[in-house]
Design a protein around this motif. Sequence first.
Motif, PDB file in Angstrom:
ATOM      1  N   THR A 294       0.845  -1.195   0.000  1.00  0.00           N
ATOM      2  CA  THR A 294       0.000   0.000   0.000  1.00  0.00           C
ATOM      3  C   THR A 294       0.877   1.241   0.000  1.00  0.00           C
ATOM      4  O   THR A 294       1.885   1.304   0.696  1.00  0.00           O
ATOM      5  CB  THR A 294      -0.888   0.047   1.261  1.00  0.00           C
ATOM      6  N   LYS A 295       0.473   2.221  -0.783  1.00  0.00           N
ATOM      7  CA  LYS A 295       1.148   3.522  -0.760  1.00  0.00           C
ATOM      8  C   LYS A 295       0.088   4.552  -0.365  1.00  0.00           C
ATOM      9  O   LYS A 295      -1.033   4.526  -0.897  1.00  0.00           O
ATOM     10  CB  LYS A 295       1.728   3.827  -2.137  1.00  0.00           C
ATOM     11  N   PHE A 296       0.419   5.395   0.597  1.00  0.00           N
ATOM     12  CA  PHE A 296      -0.528   6.427   1.013  1.00  0.00           C
ATOM     13  C   PHE A 296       0.038   7.794   0.660  1.00  0.00           C
ATOM     14  O   PHE A 296       1.162   8.137   1.040  1.00  0.00           O
ATOM     15  CB  PHE A 296      -0.808   6.332   2.520  1.00  0.00           C
ATOM     16  N   GLY A 297      -0.742   8.592  -0.050  1.00  0.00           N
ATOM     17  CA  GLY A 297      -0.316   9.920  -0.481  1.00  0.00           C
ATOM     18  C   GLY A 297      -0.376  10.930   0.663  1.00  0.00           C
ATOM     19  O   GLY A 297      -0.844  10.624   1.766  1.00  0.00           O
ATOM     20  N   GLY A 298       0.098  12.138   0.376  1.00  0.00           N
ATOM     21  CA  GLY A 298       0.215  13.166   1.406  1.00  0.00           C
ATOM     22  C   GLY A 298      -1.084  13.544   2.083  1.00  0.00           C
ATOM     23  O   GLY A 298      -1.130  13.746   3.304  1.00  0.00           O
ATOM     24  N   SER A 299      -2.174  13.611   1.318  1.00  0.00           N
ATOM     25  CA  SER A 299      -3.434  14.003   1.959  1.00  0.00           C
ATOM     26  C   SER A 299      -3.960  12.869   2.844  1.00  0.00           C
ATOM     27  O   SER A 299      -4.712  13.100   3.783  1.00  0.00           O
ATOM     28  CB  SER A 299      -4.467  14.400   0.906  1.00  0.00           C
TER      29      SER A 299
ATOM     30  N   ASN B 132      -2.720   2.049  -4.330  1.00  0.00           N
ATOM     31  CA  ASN B 132      -2.260   3.432  -4.255  1.00  0.00           C
ATOM     32  C   ASN B 132      -3.405   4.257  -3.671  1.00  0.00           C
ATOM     33  O   ASN B 132      -4.374   4.561  -4.358  1.00  0.00           O
ATOM     34  CB  ASN B 132      -1.892   3.894  -5.669  1.00  0.00           C
ATOM     35  N   TRP B 133      -3.260   4.580  -2.367  1.00  0.00           N
ATOM     36  CA  TRP B 133      -4.354   5.260  -1.642  1.00  0.00           C
ATOM     37  C   TRP B 133      -4.176   6.767  -1.725  1.00  0.00           C
ATOM     38  O   TRP B 133      -3.114   7.299  -1.388  1.00  0.00           O
ATOM     39  CB  TRP B 133      -4.387   4.800  -0.188  1.00  0.00           C
ATOM     40  N   THR B 134      -5.229   7.451  -2.168  1.00  0.00           N
ATOM     41  CA  THR B 134      -5.132   8.880  -2.387  1.00  0.00           C
ATOM     42  C   THR B 134      -6.425   9.551  -1.915  1.00  0.00           C
ATOM     43  O   THR B 134      -7.120   9.001  -1.052  1.00  0.00           O
ATOM     44  CB  THR B 134      -4.789   9.116  -3.889  1.00  0.00           C
ATOM     45  N   ASP B 135      -6.733  10.726  -2.457  1.00  0.00           N
ATOM     46  CA  ASP B 135      -7.955  11.392  -1.985  1.00  0.00           C
ATOM     47  C   ASP B 135      -9.022  11.465  -3.061  1.00  0.00           C
ATOM     48  O   ASP B 135      -9.956  12.246  -2.973  1.00  0.00           O
ATOM     49  CB  ASP B 135      -7.638  12.793  -1.434  1.00  0.00           C
ATOM     50  N   VAL B 136      -8.862  10.670  -4.122  1.00  0.00           N
ATOM     51  CA  VAL B 136      -9.928  10.571  -5.124  1.00  0.00           C
ATOM     52  C   VAL B 136     -10.268   9.104  -5.321  1.00  0.00           C
ATOM     53  O   VAL B 136      -9.444   8.224  -5.078  1.00  0.00           O
ATOM     54  CB  VAL B 136      -9.523  11.190  -6.492  1.00  0.00           C
ATOM     55  N   THR B 137     -11.505   8.883  -5.782  1.00  0.00           N
ATOM     56  CA  THR B 137     -11.970   7.508  -5.916  1.00  0.00           C
ATOM     57  C   THR B 137     -11.592   6.954  -7.288  1.00  0.00           C
ATOM     58  O   THR B 137     -12.422   6.399  -7.987  1.00  0.00           O
ATOM     59  CB  THR B 137     -13.498   7.490  -5.683  1.00  0.00           C
TER      60      THR B 137
END
Length: 437
Positions: A4-9, A203-208
């Motif tokens: 899993t990769k988590f982005g800054g937000s 890749n976990w971010t703030d958009v779906t």
Amino acid sequence: MIVTKFGGSSLADAAQFRKVKEILDMDPERKYVVPSAPGRRGPGDDKITDLLYAAHAAAQSGKTFKHLLERIQARYQEIANELHVAMDISGEFAVIEKNLENGASPDYAASRGEYLNGKLLAKYLDIPFVDAAEVVRFTADGHLLEEETNDLIGEKLRSLYRAVVPGFYGADAEGNIHTFSRGGSDVSGALVARAVNADIYENWTDVTGFRMADPRIVPDAQFISTLTYRELRELSYMGATVLHEDAVFPVRKAGIPTNIRNTNDPKHPGTMIRASAGPSDLGHVITGIAGHKGFCIVSVEKDMMNAELGFGRRVLQAFEEYGINFEHLPTGIDTMCVVVHEKELNPHREEVLARIQELVQPDTLTVSDHLALIATVGRGMVRNFGTAARLFTAISSQGISIRTIDQGSSELNIIVGVDEEDFEAAVKAIYDTFVRI
Ligand code: ASP
């Protein structure tokens, strides 16, 4: 097993850290975690990476930078306090301050964002921390050594059941820190996924996930559930930005799918990117539309051009000599058009035109500016008749004239050029025709 990769937000404050832990707890297969530095907590907030670059720039020009480091330190301290994580954050910052005073590089400064966030996250999750400087290897001039990195990560993680490996940076053989370009934690995540042979790279971010069109143009654009890596390349080249471009290669090579997910909506399956996929599950012929402005067409006309051997090569040579890439080459019998980025051509415009004149002596040589290119992409297009006809009808029914057309023989996409002022209307028209049916 999942990387899993988590982005800054996704790691901007303690509340987001809690969400990350919940996501990891939901599936024990999520073993290796690659974090970014804390991003913006909301509009108007600062990204830690930007503050670190600012601190470095101030230090370089002999200005005071302590206040910037204090702001950064306060963000980490707040997260640590709220999560009850014991970590010597002021000790870490004393080291960073000293290194900046002694002329540390901008890459070193920026990398501290991920380094500290990784340490903090590892402590919070109570799993080992692996410094990316030990396992992500760069050349001394800052190029990634992918195979060496693959071996180093693989070796290190083989003995660790779970671990946090910070994104964005690595080091050369001398131990000097280097970073990827901005957004590069996506690349680190892909490298880790490849090295441990993960089943999925999340890749976990703030958009779906990816949308079928830019929501600034089509606000209700549908999400794409499945995308192939080739489609992704076409869409991101044309401006769809969810994932760092270079994050595709390591996982694609290893046949690992990438799943774009939303930390704030973890139940949503997001967009799955695979090597190959069947027809769109939403039943659309096209997968997505992307494009951008800022292109121009250089048209070279000469009677009997088709009989002149080497004509095309000489025209392109003029661009190559000035380091200008061409995007498309629509050609006729006596005309050759070279579509290039305005910002690449402008600094050398006169010289390139003079060079073409000299090399091929054309009858006419003209440049039209302010062109937008729109790529309509879809693995389903090859199986459907009349896609091009529908596309051109959609655009022309809006009274928009099409300036260039380019369909790759793979039939994965059709690219059209329109005047910049028609860009948004053309994207909407294509979307309406293929999706709102
Ligand atoms: N923190 C870095 C940036 O803001 C890298 C990343 O987040 O991927 O660009």
